[in-house]
Design a protein around this motif. Sequence first.
Motif, PDB file in Angstrom:
ATOM      1  N   UNK A 106       1.001  -1.319   0.106  1.00  0.00           N
ATOM      2  CA  UNK A 106      -0.411  -0.348  -0.094  1.00  0.00           C
ATOM      3  C   UNK A 106       1.099   1.516  -0.318  1.00  0.00           C
ATOM      4  N   UNK A 107       2.185   1.248   0.166  1.00  0.00           N
ATOM      5  CA  UNK A 107       2.493   2.615   1.169  1.00  0.00           C
ATOM      6  C   UNK A 107       3.265   3.160  -0.489  1.00  0.00           C
ATOM      7  N   UNK A 108       3.636   1.657  -1.202  1.00  0.00           N
ATOM      8  CA  UNK A 108       5.036   1.722  -2.342  1.00  0.00           C
ATOM      9  C   UNK A 108       3.454   1.810  -3.478  1.00  0.00           C
ATOM     10  N   UNK A 109       3.385   1.477  -3.159  1.00  0.00           N
ATOM     11  CA  UNK A 109       1.607   2.438  -4.402  1.00  0.00           C
ATOM     12  C   UNK A 109       0.952   3.359  -4.401  1.00  0.00           C
ATOM     13  N   UNK A 110       1.629   4.304  -3.243  1.00  0.00           N
ATOM     14  CA  UNK A 110       0.558   4.775  -2.542  1.00  0.00           C
ATOM     15  C   UNK A 110       2.031   6.506  -3.242  1.00  0.00           C
ATOM     16  N   UNK A 111       2.540   5.657  -2.777  1.00  0.00           N
ATOM     17  CA  UNK A 111       3.725   6.712  -3.442  1.00  0.00           C
ATOM     18  C   UNK A 111       4.102   7.193  -5.049  1.00  0.00           C
ATOM     19  N   UNK A 112       3.729   5.984  -5.384  1.00  0.00           N
ATOM     20  CA  UNK A 112       3.769   5.675  -6.607  1.00  0.00           C
ATOM     21  C   UNK A 112       2.939   6.431  -7.477  1.00  0.00           C
ATOM     22  N   UNK A 113       1.970   7.173  -6.995  1.00  0.00           N
ATOM     23  CA  UNK A 113       0.430   7.409  -7.371  1.00  0.00           C
ATOM     24  C   UNK A 113       1.172   9.372  -7.440  1.00  0.00           C
ATOM     25  N   UNK A 114       0.895   8.978  -6.761  1.00  0.00           N
ATOM     26  CA  UNK A 114       1.527  10.449  -5.208  1.00  0.00           C
ATOM     27  C   UNK A 114       2.657  11.346  -6.321  1.00  0.00           C
ATOM     28  N   UNK A 115       3.463  10.290  -6.946  1.00  0.00           N
ATOM     29  CA  UNK A 115       5.143  10.982  -8.103  1.00  0.00           C
ATOM     30  C   UNK A 115       3.715  10.972  -9.985  1.00  0.00           C
ATOM     31  N   UNK A 116       3.243  10.250  -9.314  1.00  0.00           N
ATOM     32  CA  UNK A 116       2.405  10.050 -10.907  1.00  0.00           C
ATOM     33  C   UNK A 116       1.395  11.636 -11.333  1.00  0.00           C
TER      34      UNK A 116
END
Length: 937
Positions: free
Chosen positions: A202-212
């Motif tokens: 979840x944390x990794x996906x959330x950071x990826x979402x914020x980068x995108x």
Amino acid sequence: DFRGKRKARECSENAKRKHSKSSNGSLGRAENEQLKNGDVEAVTLFEVVSMGRSAMQAVVDDWIDAYTGDRDTALLDLISFFIQCSGCKGMVTAEMFQSKKGTDVMSKMVEDLDEDSGEYPLIMSGLYWKRFRSHFCEFVSVLVAQCQNCVIFDGYLLNTLISLLTELSDSRVRAFRHTCTLAAVKLLSALVNVALNLSVSVDNSQRLYEVELAKMASKRASPRLDRIQRKISEIQERKFEIENMMDAIFKGVFLKRYRDVIPEIRAICMEELTMWMKLYSSVFLNDSYLKYVGWMMHDKQPDVRLKCVLGLQGLYQDQSCSKTDLFTIRFKERMISMTLDKDHEVAIQAMRLLMVISQSCEDVLSPDEHKNIFQFVYCSHRPLATTAGEFLYNRSVFIVILQNPSHLYLVLVLSCIFGSNLLLWDSAGALLKDWNGLTSLLLPHTSCQDQALSSAEEAFVIELLLASVKQAAEGPPLSGRGAGKKVINTKEKKLQIDDCTKLTEHFIKVLPELLSKYSEDAEKLTSFLKIPQYFQTDTCDHENSQALLAELEAAVDRHTDAGLLETAAHSYQSLCAQDSPWHSMAQPSFDRLIQRWTDTLGTRFGESQSVKFLVLYCLLYIKSFDQATVCFMLFFTKAFMCLSDVLIAHNYQLQMWDSSAGTPLLYTPDPKLQKALLSFIVEHVFTSPEQDTHNSKDGRLEDLHRRRNLLAAYCKLIVHSVLEMSMAAEVFKQYVKYYNDFGDIIKETLNRTRQMDKMESARTLVQCLQQLYLRLKQEQDRGNTCSSRVQTYSSIKELARRFSLTFGWDQIKSRESLAMIHRDGIEFVFKGFVQQSEKHSPPYISYLTILSEFSSKLLKPDKKTIYSYLQKFAGEQVINNREESWMPLIYYRASLMGTDTIARSGSHARVGADRKMYRSFLNSALRSSTGLAQAVI
């Protein structure tokens, strides 16, 4: 038998029985299966538990494939696995499983479980079963880990498994309850790891979402954002599902079992709970879960309490105090009280828990609480005392003080830590061996303090200095603080020698100045005079050594205190060892000191030549073990105690003598010395204190205490084989007369001598009784029947009875000793008696009545043997004699043969006549005015 039969299978043990083959293998052989070329031989899930993690992963993968093809059959295998691990030989059939009635499965399995045996895999002893428990827990973890990306979220596998384990963990059968509780909590622990992995995703996906999302609108890919968002939602749903499963296990298993009647189950629950809180603190580390740990710290079983304390140590080390504030406030008092736990390991770990709390949470423990905890450095249990010392050392204030010796609070800390023992040696050895820093506190020109230490503060520093020197030189822990005698290894021995060399080099230079400064203070000077006893005598700087010896002699010349002179004598003795470079320099001063000490004590105790000779004897013994003899009576208690300690020490030194060091100088106490020691005890211990109305109760108690110490010192000489065992006879004679004052000491001495040599101890008892009897006979022959120094016949007979009781109930153990007592007694009575020619009874025949007190302790075969031995000396004619003078013989014979035996050997009328004659004999004895006749009763 929990090893069962091994079955081969294609996919699962319950699939198509026609393809399965049975064999007579066992779990023990399954443990030795080797994986070759990556192939895994088909075995049951129960058998794979013994193969380790590598085999488990392959078999679990195989099981997952089978589950994907036929989940009911594969799940049936898994259910059978937990049933078999509980020690049940039954098999769960497809029909039972498909009935969906857990109670039906339970009842059928109970029928196949051998409850009467009380054994099942988790509690069986042996290395194999210890591995089984570890592998069983590992299997649950591997199963969940391998399934976490596939079937774990199918809504069927874990729901069925959790339902099964919840049902079985609530069984009245201990095997099911214990095994399935362990499986359930390990399952929860495995799910915690899955939840943690999901949290990371979840944390990794959330950071990826914020980068995108941060990209410019022209470059942003809306479909990609939607995919990331859907993935986050999916992972969160899975995480929510896992947490629901964990909650179901917690409520269905943990809440029912954490107070189970079986301590092992309670311990399992506490161990896993603290692990959940440590790994998944966001869910479990809160007061709702911590309270269970706090409650179980009051558990009556030490293993459960220990699991709680160990778990809390991990929590306080890894987590912030804010999450445990309320728990700490609520249960702090209990955690402190656990340092007094009756189980040593619990107390030690509770001390370590408080250490962790103190380090991670400042100001949680108040100064008074710290002070109470630090007092454990004086605890008699060394591991606990050492832990308390480590706690104290780890306090930053202590480190600051010790690293800055000018700080006057050093003295306050030292006064709390050090008494007669050095408890921080393991933690702060390097700092405590900073003898330069410690001595700088005492020498004005080297001290960096703003103000000088007071006399009391100097005494504390000197005490620390001496304790540090002693510990560095001696190495092993002090007696009474360790689990046993410590064996020093080569590395420790080398470190000890190096420390001795360093302290010698330092104090050769510094000690003369310290002796000069404190030359007028006898107490402090005595402490400094002890330091040369720990010198490495091979190290000798000629110039500094001469200066030290000169100052040592000058300091000693100023004082007449006996304790100071004695300490100086021991130090000189250490320096004057043969082949030591100090010998020629120190010997003249040593000789002068001996004479001076002798004169000093002679003046103090008067001009008694015996005391001066005794002191000279002790000093000569200290100096060279020369054989000197005390020819006079010992009058002074202190002198007697001193001599006793010297003799015992020398005897111990001979026992511990290393044969590689050459032949020891032997010393055997002179007969005159032994006689003097005994005479002193008889005269100063076994005397009734004068009835002085002005003498207070405290004074009488003090006198009794002094006499008990003297007797104990004398008895130690016998027990340690310094004196011959026969020298104990005079002590044993007083057993009845002085029973209230010294009975415990005499009885213990008697028991110890019996352990040393049974036969010699028995001979001492015989000697004791016969001497008392002969003394009584001599007094009666002289007409002195009322002498206060002679024991009566009744008291001698009572003494024999008390001696007999000390042999206890183990007749076989004392068989030879008792037989010897009877043989010697018979020989003593009939010595010089000639059968047929003698018409009168032997003069000592009444001794047989005393001897009869030991008859009850004889075995029946030994009684017959002793009776035959009696006939050999007395003859049949004498034994059958019915004259009154022979009545002690009749009485003794009756004690050997028993009334029923006598009846078998003759007529009942004869027995009745014997009884009548003996009754007449007793009546005449009562009417007789002689002490001997009175005492026969």
